[in-house]
Each structure stands twice: as structure tokens, then as C-alpha cells.
Design a protein around this motif. Structure first.
Motif, mmCIF file in Angstrom:
data_model
loop_
_atom_site.group_PDB
_atom_site.id
_atom_site.type_symbol
_atom_site.label_atom_id
_atom_site.label_comp_id
_atom_site.label_asym_id
_atom_site.label_seq_id
_atom_site.Cartn_x
_atom_site.Cartn_y
_atom_site.Cartn_z
ATOM 1 N N SER A 29 0.846 -1.191 0.000
ATOM 2 C CA SER A 29 0.000 0.000 0.000
ATOM 3 C C SER A 29 0.879 1.237 0.000
ATOM 4 O O SER A 29 2.018 1.199 0.472
ATOM 5 C CB SER A 29 -0.935 0.013 1.211
ATOM 6 O OG SER A 29 -0.189 0.106 2.408
ATOM 7 N N SER A 31 0.525 5.933 -0.581
ATOM 8 C CA SER A 31 -0.345 7.095 -0.745
ATOM 9 C C SER A 31 -0.021 7.827 -2.038
ATOM 10 O O SER A 31 1.149 8.121 -2.316
ATOM 11 C CB SER A 31 -0.182 8.056 0.438
ATOM 12 O OG SER A 31 -0.598 7.457 1.636
ATOM 13 N N GLY A 35 -4.332 11.593 -3.822
ATOM 14 C CA GLY A 35 -5.361 10.621 -3.494
ATOM 15 C C GLY A 35 -5.859 9.910 -4.735
ATOM 16 O O GLY A 35 -5.440 10.213 -5.858
ATOM 17 N N GLN A 128 -6.247 7.642 7.063
ATOM 18 C CA GLN A 128 -5.550 7.353 5.807
ATOM 19 C C GLN A 128 -6.330 6.363 4.959
ATOM 20 O O GLN A 128 -6.465 6.540 3.741
ATOM 21 C CB GLN A 128 -4.156 6.794 6.110
ATOM 22 C CG GLN A 128 -3.214 7.787 6.756
ATOM 23 C CD GLN A 128 -1.928 7.137 7.223
ATOM 24 O OE1 GLN A 128 -1.802 5.913 7.232
ATOM 25 N NE2 GLN A 128 -0.955 7.947 7.607
ATOM 26 N N GLN A 129 -6.857 5.321 5.587
ATOM 27 C CA GLN A 129 -7.599 4.297 4.838
ATOM 28 C C GLN A 129 -8.901 4.860 4.277
ATOM 29 O O GLN A 129 -9.298 4.526 3.153
ATOM 30 C CB GLN A 129 -7.885 3.091 5.735
ATOM 31 C CG GLN A 129 -6.661 2.275 6.090
ATOM 32 C CD GLN A 129 -6.093 1.507 4.910
ATOM 33 O OE1 GLN A 129 -6.797 1.159 3.977
ATOM 34 N NE2 GLN A 129 -4.796 1.239 4.940
ATOM 35 N N ILE A 133 -6.015 5.616 0.680
ATOM 36 C CA ILE A 133 -4.681 5.059 0.502
ATOM 37 C C ILE A 133 -4.805 3.873 -0.448
ATOM 38 O O ILE A 133 -5.789 3.141 -0.433
ATOM 39 C CB ILE A 133 -4.073 4.632 1.860
ATOM 40 C CG1 ILE A 133 -2.572 4.387 1.729
ATOM 41 C CG2 ILE A 133 -4.784 3.427 2.434
ATOM 42 C CD1 ILE A 133 -1.857 4.239 3.051
ATOM 43 N N SER A 134 -3.864 3.719 -1.351
ATOM 44 C CA SER A 134 -3.997 2.746 -2.430
ATOM 45 C C SER A 134 -3.333 1.413 -2.078
ATOM 46 O O SER A 134 -2.167 1.369 -1.705
ATOM 47 C CB SER A 134 -3.375 3.296 -3.719
ATOM 48 O OG SER A 134 -4.091 4.429 -4.170
ATOM 49 N N ASN A 161 0.255 11.434 -9.817
ATOM 50 C CA ASN A 161 -0.124 10.155 -9.230
ATOM 51 C C ASN A 161 0.517 8.986 -9.982
ATOM 52 O O ASN A 161 0.966 8.009 -9.372
ATOM 53 C CB ASN A 161 -1.650 9.995 -9.226
ATOM 54 C CG ASN A 161 -2.310 10.764 -8.094
ATOM 55 O OD1 ASN A 161 -1.637 11.325 -7.232
ATOM 56 N ND2 ASN A 161 -3.625 10.795 -8.079
#
Length: 227
Positions: A29, A31, A35, A128-129, A133-134, A161
Motif C-alpha cells: 500500500s 499514498s 489521493g 488514511q484508509q 490510501i492505495s 499520481n
């Protein structure tokens, strides 16, 4: 062409990986600087009831300990009501009783995804979740599919991104990779890490093939137009 919805933009990156081989099943995961444009419902597992109340006040869909686990087990809390989970370490043995329910949906807390956190860090991680967050993982074909934003972001933010995504994928490149046979001591010189990349949007009828030179951080054309 006019489209009413703010479409998600997704990258499908085919890597020269065989997830069946040791070290080639990537998962993690990170960031994105702007976003990913998504909001997620989060379930928080903690036996600290005051912390559970705070988590609910901060936007968690559900929060709790043994009673929450029982509610999920009995079907009183739907697994479709949340898309992500967080847990403090001491809850993991108890979560094993619903691992068969959470696991197939990718909802089991996992240290690789930073979703197992000490109690004093749960609320920060919850924020964050929720904010998108990716998370990523390679599928059985070695493909990583991940959203990099929405159409409303504009080119510059989407490029930022994309840059962050590709730097992340490069940073976790296995020492040894490749779908074919190879000798000991890592991958043969010249073995390609990136095979193909496609961009698509929610309502697109197909996808656009991306010039790999423009998204490979080791290329002199990284995030530029090679023409």
C-alpha cells in the motif's frame, strides 16, 4: 464527448512476474500525492472500547472487539458495509475465527498493507484508509490494476499520481523475476520488468496502450513525450 459521471482512471500494468514463484507475488500500500478520488468504509477491530467509540466518531463504519466479530460471524453486520479493515495486533488471534469470511474479500488485516497497527496509531491509520490510501497486488497473470484518480483531477494531478505509482512499483522490484526459466543469481541481464500498460476509465469502451518508455522511471523519457 460529454459524460455526466466523474470517471475513475485506472492503470493495468502487466509485469514480468510469476506470482507462483517466491518473491514475485507483490502486495502493498502507498499514498498517492492527490489521493485516488475514492472514499472507503472501514471496520476497526479493537478490544479497547473507548478507542472503538473514537473510531466510530471519526467515521469508522463499525468498530469493536469480540462482539463485532460475533456480529460478522452471525451475519448481523454485512461484509458489504465496509471495504477495508484495521486491527490492533492483539485482535489477530480472535480474527482467525472469521478469516474464511474476510480473506476471500481481501478484508483480512495484513501487515503488508499496514492495516495491523498499535492502538495509539489506529485513528491516524483510519483517516488514511478512509481517504483512499492505495492497495495493490499482482493477480495470477502478474498484472497490477490500480486507480490513479478521477477525470476531474486534470492532467497534472493524474501525472503526479502516475509518477508516484511507477516509483513505488520500481521500488519493490524483485531481485529475481520473470515468467520463464532462468539460472541462479537473479534475472538475466536485459530481462524486462514491464511488459505492457493500459489506461482506461469507468465508461470507456476499451483501453489505451501506454508507451512504456514514458512510465518507466529508469527511462530518459519518464513522464514525458518521446516524440
Amino acid at each position: 464527448e460529454y459524460r455526466r459521471m466523474d470517471e475513475s482512471v485506472e492503470v493495468a500494468l502487466q509485469l514480468n512476474l510469476d506470482p507462483r514463484k517466491p518473491g514475485q507475488a507483490l502486495r502493498g500500500s502507498f499514498s498517492l500525492p492527490h489521493g485516488n478520488g475514492k472514499k472507503f468504509g472501514v471496520a476497526v477491530f479493537t478490544d479497547n472500547m473507548e478507542l472503538a467509540k473514537e473510531a466510530l466518531a471519526n467515521g469508522a463504519v463499525v468498530a469493536g472487539g469480540a462482539s463485532l466479530i460475533e456480529d460478522i460471524k452471525n451475519g448481523n453486520v454485512s461484509l458489504t458495509s465496509f471495504q477495508r479493515t484495521l486491527a490492533s495486533p492483539e485482535m489477530m488471534p480472535q480474527l482467525s475465527s472469521i478469516a474464511r469470511l474476510l480473506g476471500p474479500r481481501g478484508l483480512m488485516p495484513n501487515p503488508k498493507l499496514n492495516t495491523i497497527q498499535p492502538q495509539d496509531q489506529l485513528l491516524e491509520t483510519l483517516e488514511q484508509q478512509q481517504s483512499g490510501i492505495s492497495n495493490y497486488r499482482t493477480d495470477k497473470e502478474g498484472i497490477v490494476r490500480i486507480g490513479i484518480g478521477r477525470g476531474s483531477f486534470g492532467v497534472d494531478k493524474l501525472m503526479d499520481n502516475m509518477r508516484e505509482l511507477m516509483n513505488e512499483i520500481l521500488s519493490i522490484k524483485p531481485e529475481s523475476f520473470g515468467k520463464g526459466k532462468k539460472g541462479k543469481g537473479g534475472s538475466a541481464k536485459g530481462t524486462k520488468y514491464y511488459l505492457k500498460a493500459h489506461l482506461s476509465t469507468t465508461q470507456s469502451k476499451g483501453s489505451v496502450l501506454v508507451d512504456l518508455r514514458t512510465i518507466d522511471p529508469t527511462s530518459s523519457f519518464f513522464m514525458s513525450d518521446p516524440l
